[in-house]
Motif scaffolding. Sequence first.
Motif, PDB file in Angstrom:
ATOM      1  N   ARG A  98       0.832  -1.212   0.000  1.00 20.61           N
ATOM      2  CA  ARG A  98       0.000   0.000   0.000  1.00 20.61           C
ATOM      3  C   ARG A  98       0.859   1.252   0.000  1.00 20.61           C
ATOM      4  O   ARG A  98       1.853   1.334   0.732  1.00 20.61           O
ATOM      5  CB  ARG A  98      -0.872   0.060   1.263  1.00 20.61           C
ATOM      6  CG  ARG A  98      -2.126  -0.733   1.205  1.00 20.61           C
ATOM      7  CD  ARG A  98      -2.905  -0.536   2.488  1.00 20.61           C
ATOM      8  NE  ARG A  98      -2.193  -1.139   3.606  1.00 20.61           N
ATOM      9  CZ  ARG A  98      -2.465  -0.907   4.885  1.00 20.61           C
ATOM     10  NH1 ARG A  98      -3.411  -0.057   5.229  1.00 20.61           N
ATOM     11  NH2 ARG A  98      -1.785  -1.507   5.827  1.00 20.61           N
ATOM     12  N   PRO A  99       0.465   2.270  -0.762  1.00 17.53           N
ATOM     13  CA  PRO A  99       1.237   3.519  -0.742  1.00 17.53           C
ATOM     14  C   PRO A  99       1.113   4.229   0.602  1.00 17.53           C
ATOM     15  O   PRO A  99       0.114   4.089   1.306  1.00 17.53           O
ATOM     16  CB  PRO A  99       0.612   4.350  -1.865  1.00 17.53           C
ATOM     17  CG  PRO A  99      -0.701   3.727  -2.158  1.00 17.53           C
ATOM     18  CD  PRO A  99      -0.651   2.299  -1.707  1.00 17.53           C
ATOM     19  N   VAL A 100       2.144   4.955   0.925  1.00 14.41           N
ATOM     20  CA  VAL A 100       2.162   5.767   2.149  1.00 14.41           C
ATOM     21  C   VAL A 100       1.521   7.119   1.816  1.00 14.41           C
ATOM     22  O   VAL A 100       1.936   7.764   0.846  1.00 14.41           O
ATOM     23  CB  VAL A 100       3.610   5.967   2.648  1.00 14.41           C
ATOM     24  CG1 VAL A 100       3.647   6.919   3.828  1.00 14.41           C
ATOM     25  CG2 VAL A 100       4.232   4.617   2.999  1.00 14.41           C
ATOM     26  N   PRO A 101       0.521   7.551   2.580  1.00  9.18           N
ATOM     27  CA  PRO A 101      -0.100   8.849   2.285  1.00  9.18           C
ATOM     28  C   PRO A 101       0.914   9.991   2.368  1.00  9.18           C
ATOM     29  O   PRO A 101       1.712  10.067   3.309  1.00  9.18           O
ATOM     30  CB  PRO A 101      -1.173   8.991   3.370  1.00  9.18           C
ATOM     31  CG  PRO A 101      -1.429   7.596   3.857  1.00  9.18           C
ATOM     32  CD  PRO A 101      -0.122   6.866   3.705  1.00  9.18           C
ATOM     33  N   GLU A 102       0.878  10.863   1.365  1.00  7.64           N
ATOM     34  CA  GLU A 102       1.806  12.009   1.341  1.00  7.64           C
ATOM     35  C   GLU A 102       1.673  12.850   2.605  1.00  7.64           C
ATOM     36  O   GLU A 102       2.674  13.339   3.135  1.00  7.64           O
ATOM     37  CB  GLU A 102       1.545  12.879   0.104  1.00  7.64           C
ATOM     38  CG  GLU A 102       1.937  12.232  -1.208  1.00  7.64           C
ATOM     39  CD  GLU A 102       3.437  12.116  -1.423  1.00  7.64           C
ATOM     40  OE1 GLU A 102       4.206  12.937  -0.894  1.00  7.64           O
ATOM     41  OE2 GLU A 102       3.847  11.173  -2.130  1.00  7.64           O
ATOM     42  N   ALA A 103       0.445  13.024   3.101  1.00  7.25           N
ATOM     43  CA  ALA A 103       0.233  13.846   4.306  1.00  7.25           C
ATOM     44  C   ALA A 103       0.924  13.227   5.515  1.00  7.25           C
ATOM     45  O   ALA A 103       1.488  13.944   6.349  1.00  7.25           O
ATOM     46  CB  ALA A 103      -1.260  14.024   4.572  1.00  7.25           C
ATOM     47  N   ALA A 104       0.908  11.904   5.618  1.00  6.39           N
ATOM     48  CA  ALA A 104       1.577  11.226   6.739  1.00  6.39           C
ATOM     49  C   ALA A 104       3.089  11.401   6.635  1.00  6.39           C
ATOM     50  O   ALA A 104       3.767  11.634   7.646  1.00  6.39           O
ATOM     51  CB  ALA A 104       1.207   9.749   6.758  1.00  6.39           C
TER      52      ALA A 104
END
Length: 198
Positions: free
Chosen positions: A16-22
């Motif tokens: 799963r991709p890591v959210p940019e905001a995180a």
Amino acid sequence: MNAIDKRRTVRDFDPRPVPEAALKRALEAGLKAPSYNHLKDWHFLLVRDGRKRLELTATETMQETVDPASFAGADELAKAMYLEAVPKQRRMILEAPELLVVAFAPKTAVVEAKRVYDLNCLASVWCCIENILLALAEEDLFGVTFIPKNTPGVKAVLGIPGELEVAAFIPLGYAAAGARILPQKAVSVEERLHIDRW
């Protein structure tokens, strides 16, 4: 304290991709760490290009196997951690959803350091790295620190300016289902605390 208790080393990642905001929140947390002379001269490079990641693994001599017999008499948790890490080092750099490279501007080149004081910049970048890892843990994201041996090779692959030092690679993402996550080693404060003298 919740994030500190939750943080673990993870080497097996869910795709799963890591959210940019995180990611941004984690880097902002890193920039809030204590630093040498308040300089905070730290830089972050996300390596998303698979070819670049492959070039990075080529700069390092990565053991693919380790002889368990070489750990005779060693602490069992340390042995387990090492046996878990070695075969996965190359794979985690290649396959983690994100690969963060942390660089810093040293006061004195690490190879020229003669006193602990000369390494203040190195010490403070590791405060930054810890803040990043804690902020990631708060978001159920985990990573592992990998310290490259061939920093000139890493800098050449990534175009990092010569005056900077590379502190660590941090492959990171969500833990894969069934990822082996070892417990933190329990250490008693009472055994390590000394007051007024050793």
